[in-house]
Design a protein around this motif. Structure first.
Motif, PDB file in Angstrom:
ATOM      1  N   GLY A 240     -64.719  15.446-106.754  1.00  0.00           N
ATOM      2  CA  GLY A 240     -64.591  15.443-105.292  1.00  0.00           C
ATOM      3  C   GLY A 240     -64.385  14.039-104.771  1.00  0.00           C
ATOM      4  O   GLY A 240     -64.570  13.051-105.490  1.00  0.00           O
ATOM      5  N   PRO A 241     -63.981  13.880-103.518  1.00  0.00           N
ATOM      6  CA  PRO A 241     -63.735  12.550-102.945  1.00  0.00           C
ATOM      7  C   PRO A 241     -64.987  11.684-102.951  1.00  0.00           C
ATOM      8  O   PRO A 241     -66.111  12.198-102.864  1.00  0.00           O
ATOM      9  N   MET A 242     -64.786  10.391-103.043  1.00  0.00           N
ATOM     10  CA  MET A 242     -65.892   9.438-103.005  1.00  0.00           C
ATOM     11  C   MET A 242     -66.671   9.603-101.695  1.00  0.00           C
ATOM     12  O   MET A 242     -66.091   9.682-100.612  1.00  0.00           O
ATOM     13  N   GLY A 243     -67.972   9.673-101.809  1.00  0.00           N
ATOM     14  CA  GLY A 243     -68.835   9.752-100.626  1.00  0.00           C
ATOM     15  C   GLY A 243     -69.004  11.138-100.056  1.00  0.00           C
ATOM     16  O   GLY A 243     -69.735  11.314 -99.063  1.00  0.00           O
ATOM     17  N   THR A 244     -68.346  12.153-100.641  1.00  0.00           N
ATOM     18  CA  THR A 244     -68.489  13.523-100.146  1.00  0.00           C
ATOM     19  C   THR A 244     -69.954  13.977-100.254  1.00  0.00           C
ATOM     20  O   THR A 244     -70.656  13.608-101.184  1.00  0.00           O
ATOM     21  N   ASN A 245     -70.385  14.807 -99.302  1.00  0.00           N
ATOM     22  CA  ASN A 245     -71.754  15.324 -99.337  1.00  0.00           C
ATOM     23  C   ASN A 245     -72.007  16.119-100.617  1.00  0.00           C
ATOM     24  O   ASN A 245     -71.167  16.910-101.050  1.00  0.00           O
ATOM     25  N   VAL A 246     -73.174  15.898-101.188  1.00  0.00           N
ATOM     26  CA  VAL A 246     -73.635  16.667-102.349  1.00  0.00           C
ATOM     27  C   VAL A 246     -74.848  17.473-101.892  1.00  0.00           C
ATOM     28  O   VAL A 246     -75.755  16.942-101.242  1.00  0.00           O
ATOM     29  N   TYR A 247     -74.855  18.769-102.233  1.00  0.00           N
ATOM     30  CA  TYR A 247     -75.863  19.679-101.722  1.00  0.00           C
ATOM     31  C   TYR A 247     -76.812  20.172-102.820  1.00  0.00           C
ATOM     32  O   TYR A 247     -76.462  20.185-104.005  1.00  0.00           O
ATOM     33  N   ALA A 248     -77.999  20.594-102.366  1.00  0.00           N
ATOM     34  CA  ALA A 248     -78.953  21.224-103.278  1.00  0.00           C
ATOM     35  C   ALA A 248     -78.358  22.528-103.792  1.00  0.00           C
ATOM     36  O   ALA A 248     -77.889  23.358-103.026  1.00  0.00           O
ATOM     37  N   PHE A 249     -78.399  22.715-105.115  1.00  0.00           N
ATOM     38  CA  PHE A 249     -77.797  23.906-105.720  1.00  0.00           C
ATOM     39  C   PHE A 249     -78.621  25.150-105.405  1.00  0.00           C
ATOM     40  O   PHE A 249     -78.074  26.247-105.245  1.00  0.00           O
ATOM     41  N   THR A 250     -79.925  24.986-105.289  1.00  0.00           N
ATOM     42  CA  THR A 250     -80.793  26.112-104.958  1.00  0.00           C
ATOM     43  C   THR A 250     -82.037  25.582-104.262  1.00  0.00           C
ATOM     44  O   THR A 250     -82.215  24.375-104.090  1.00  0.00           O
ATOM     45  N   ASP A 251     -82.907  26.497-103.841  1.00  0.00           N
ATOM     46  CA  ASP A 251     -84.162  26.084-103.223  1.00  0.00           C
ATOM     47  C   ASP A 251     -85.035  25.388-104.256  1.00  0.00           C
ATOM     48  O   ASP A 251     -85.075  25.804-105.425  1.00  0.00           O
ATOM     49  N   GLY A 252     -85.722  24.355-103.831  1.00  0.00           N
ATOM     50  CA  GLY A 252     -86.593  23.671-104.777  1.00  0.00           C
ATOM     51  C   GLY A 252     -87.129  22.368-104.235  1.00  0.00           C
ATOM     52  O   GLY A 252     -87.129  22.139-103.029  1.00  0.00           O
ATOM     53  N   VAL A 253     -87.559  21.514-105.144  1.00  0.00           N
ATOM     54  CA  VAL A 253     -88.155  20.219-104.801  1.00  0.00           C
ATOM     55  C   VAL A 253     -87.401  19.115-105.528  1.00  0.00           C
ATOM     56  O   VAL A 253     -87.077  19.248-106.717  1.00  0.00           O
TER      57      VAL A 253
END
Length: 340
Positions: A240-253
């Motif tokens: 993905g592009p540099m600096g793109t948001n990365v998200y939590a894959f699932t619920d967790g800590v």
């Protein structure tokens, strides 16, 4: 021109309380209690907006009355100015006449006839003329006093109008801020809901989200592909592009951060599904990605990068799934289910 309250935004907030989730996906909130709480906050904003709108309309009514009164006073002041100027001009004409002819004319009038009765009549006539001049002077003074009073009221009304206008601007700023806040929360909830998918397949049980927005990313099944030093690939490279948001894959800590080595900037997410998810080559962490934070699937936790041994190459995250926190397994099927 009268400014209107953007009530369409209020309708938007009302509609959001039960907005439909993205069609074509089995989209459910990772934490229904949190999402319900957010919706309650949005509903509360609707009440605040209704109250602010009522205050806005009430203040506008006061502004309009103040403007009407100001216009009336301005017209009154113009009329009084004309009356005072006319009365003063008439007095000036009389004064010039008295100065030029007054004393001599009155003396000649009184001495014109030697008869006492005629002299008395002429003296009475002079008194009448003097009374008229006095009345004219009183009229001029009264007009000028009325003008001064109206001018003072006019200035007071201008100050009141200025104060009301300032209050109106403050109310509008408050209203705009509340609307912006409501819209921002609506947008965030919609975006989070759109990223989430409820998956029920084998070991993948729960709510999941693609680590990057599907339209901005691509990846292939590269599990076991050769790597430098005789290693084999133990994950999936999500490009993905540099600096793109990365998200939590699932619920967790968010369990741990590491830096340096082959992975560069890295993050460990301990999922509620029993697996640990390992993100490497990150550019940095988002606020929600702090160690110890409990996050929902699809929540922004980091930024895509090219750190570690990915430096100089295409930005991407190396993504691993480690069941029970142990040895990694191929995450491609899980990613495909969440992203495609």
């Amino acid at each position: 021109m009268r400014r209107t309250v953007p009530l369409a935004a209020v309708v938007l907030v009302m509609a959001v309380i039960g907005w439909p989730l993205a069609s074509g996906l089995a989209v459910l909130p990772a934490d229904a209690q949190d999402l319900d709480g957010a919706r309650e906050r949005v509903a509360g904003l609707e009440g605040d907006l209704t109250e602010a709108t009522a205050r806005y309309e009430e203040t506008w009514a006061q502004v309009e009355l103040a403007r009407d009164e100001l216009e009336r006073l301005e017209m009154r002041a113009e009329g009084l100015e004309e009356e005072a100027s006319e009365a003063e001009e008439q007095l000036a004409v009389r004064a010039r006449g008295v100065f030029k002819h007054g004393s001599t004319a009155r003396l000649e009038l009184l001495l014109a006839s030697g008869e006492p009765g005629a002299a008395i009549e002429r003296a009475s006539l002079v008194a009448v003329v003097q009374d008229r001049e006095t009345a004219g002077l009183e009229d001029a003074v009264a007009s000028r006093i009325a003008l001064d009073q109206t001018t003072a009221l006019l200035e007071q009304q201008r100050e009141e109008l200025e104060g009301l206008t300032g209050e109106l601007e403050d109310l509008q700023a408050t209203l705009d801020g509340e609307l912006e806040e409501a819209q921002g929360e609506v947008d965030a909830l919609e975006a989070l809901a759109a990223r989430q998918r409820e998956i029920d397949r084998g070991s993948q049980q729960g709510t999941y989200a693609c680590p990057m927005d599907p339209g901005a990313t691509r990846f292939v099944d590269s599990w076991g592909a050769p790597r430098s030093g005789g290693r084999s690939h133990q994950g999936t490279d999500v490009m993905g592009p540099m600096g793109t948001n990365v998200y939590a894959f699932t619920d967790g800590v968010v369990a741990r951060h590491t830096t340096g080595g082959l992975g560069g900037i890295s993050l460990y997410l301990r999922g509620e599904d029993g697996s640990t998810y390992f993100y490497t080559h990150l550019q940095g962490y988002a606020a929600a990605g702090a160690v110890g934070n409990r996050v929902q699937a699809g929540e922004h936790i980091a930024f895509n990068g090219a750190t570690g041994n990915a430096r100089g190459g295409a930005p991407h995250i190396h993504f691993e799934r480690q069941p029970g926190g142990g040895r990694p397994v191929n995450p491609y099927p899980d990613l495909a289910a969440a992203c495609f």
